[in-house]
Design a protein around this motif. Structure first.
Motif, mmCIF file in Angstrom:
data_model
loop_
_atom_site.group_PDB
_atom_site.id
_atom_site.type_symbol
_atom_site.label_atom_id
_atom_site.label_comp_id
_atom_site.label_asym_id
_atom_site.label_seq_id
_atom_site.Cartn_x
_atom_site.Cartn_y
_atom_site.Cartn_z
ATOM 1 N N LEU A 71 28.189 24.286 -11.829
ATOM 2 C CA LEU A 71 28.418 25.479 -12.891
ATOM 3 C C LEU A 71 29.463 26.173 -11.908
ATOM 4 C CD1 LEU A 71 25.225 25.979 -14.990
ATOM 5 C CD2 LEU A 71 27.016 25.033 -15.518
ATOM 6 N N PHE A 72 28.770 26.953 -11.202
ATOM 7 C CA PHE A 72 29.538 27.753 -9.876
ATOM 8 C C PHE A 72 31.061 27.529 -10.141
ATOM 9 C CE2 PHE A 72 26.292 29.713 -9.265
ATOM 10 C CZ PHE A 72 26.576 30.943 -8.613
ATOM 11 N N ASP A 73 31.042 25.686 -9.539
ATOM 12 C CA ASP A 73 32.717 25.738 -9.656
ATOM 13 C C ASP A 73 33.648 25.176 -11.344
ATOM 14 O OD1 ASP A 73 34.885 23.608 -8.026
ATOM 15 O OD2 ASP A 73 34.444 22.146 -9.715
ATOM 16 N N THR A 74 32.587 25.405 -12.290
ATOM 17 C CA THR A 74 33.024 24.803 -13.724
ATOM 18 C C THR A 74 34.093 26.051 -13.830
ATOM 19 O OG1 THR A 74 31.681 22.792 -14.419
ATOM 20 C CG2 THR A 74 32.754 24.611 -16.137
ATOM 21 N N HIS A 75 33.409 27.576 -13.858
ATOM 22 C CA HIS A 75 33.379 28.581 -13.774
ATOM 23 C C HIS A 75 34.774 29.315 -12.817
ATOM 24 C CE1 HIS A 75 30.141 29.274 -16.505
ATOM 25 N NE2 HIS A 75 31.084 29.672 -17.306
ATOM 26 N N LEU A 76 34.615 28.833 -11.369
ATOM 27 C CA LEU A 76 35.346 29.596 -10.323
ATOM 28 C C LEU A 76 36.434 28.343 -10.141
ATOM 29 C CD1 LEU A 76 32.375 31.228 -8.561
ATOM 30 C CD2 LEU A 76 33.732 32.573 -9.796
ATOM 31 N N ALA A 77 36.266 27.807 -11.083
ATOM 32 C CA ALA A 77 37.852 27.212 -10.390
ATOM 33 C C ALA A 77 39.256 27.422 -11.126
ATOM 34 C CB ALA A 77 36.697 25.189 -10.761
ATOM 35 N N PRO A 78 39.271 27.600 -12.084
ATOM 36 C CA PRO A 78 40.099 27.852 -13.040
ATOM 37 C C PRO A 78 41.206 28.707 -12.644
ATOM 38 C CG PRO A 78 39.037 27.261 -14.060
ATOM 39 C CD PRO A 78 37.680 27.254 -13.575
#
Length: 204
Positions: A71-78
């Protein structure tokens, strides 16, 4: 019933059943027999796939932390800049506090287990380090550490409050933690002149 050799998803079903049981009844409600019944597998499968209940709990909670880190990756990658990253963190807090009561319960169960049994603290430390790695894409390590604590605190406060604060207040808190300036050659946190609303950040 299929054997372990012809049922490749059995191990995954046991892990899923373990997490479901913890979410419903807590770690105290977990046993090999109850998990096997929930997963629909023979009791002997428990010791075939896992060395014991602690091995199973660690594997299940590791699976859960993988989910949260994703979830962190989904929100913080873009995000492409600091403001977008702040907005993404605010969105992450609201996702964690609004979307899944199951995740909230599992998080608190893991922390309680780690508080009682030091052997599980390695797992929580690994989880926090992985979360901060995603935050460090956009913020320095010290700020990422503070922000990680803010995310957990605001998530819990919003999830448990009968009147959770709105996204604007969440974004204000994130901005305060992540905004820095310079004073006498020292990098310091620059707080907004806007007063904190009573009953807001500290009481949800």
């Amino acid at each position: 019933m299929a054997t372990g050799h012809t049922d490749p998803q059995r191990r995954a079903r046991i892990i899923a059943a373990t997490l479901d049981l913890i979410a419903d009844d807590g770690v105290a409600g977990v046993s090999h027999r109850r998990i096997a019944t929930r997963a629909g597998v023979p009791l002997g499968s428990m010791t075939y796939h896992f060395g014991g209940i602690d091995d199973l709990l660690r594997e299940a909670f590791r699976h859960f932390t993988d989910h949260i880190v994703a979830l962190f990756d989904t929100h913080l990658a873009p995000p492409a800049d600091r403001d977008q990253a702040r907005a993404a963190v605010a969105d992450l807090i609201h996702t964690l506090s609004e979307k899944s009561r199951r995740d909230l319960v599992l998080t608190q169960e893991l922390y309680t287990l780690a508080a009682r049994r030091p052997a599980y603290r390695e797992l929580t430390q690994e989880w926090m380090a992985r979360s901060r790695t995603h935050l460090e894409r956009h913020f320095d390590p010290a700020t990422a550490r503070q922000l990680d604590a803010l995310i957990e605190g605001l998530t819990l406060h919003r999830a448990l409050s009968p009147a959770p604060h709105d996204r604007a207040l969440t974004l204000e808190a994130v901005t305060r933690v992540t905004t820095t300036g310079r004073r006498d050659g020292q990098e310091v946190t620059r707080l907004s002149a806007t007063p904190v609303r009573r009953g807001g950040l500290d009481r949800g």
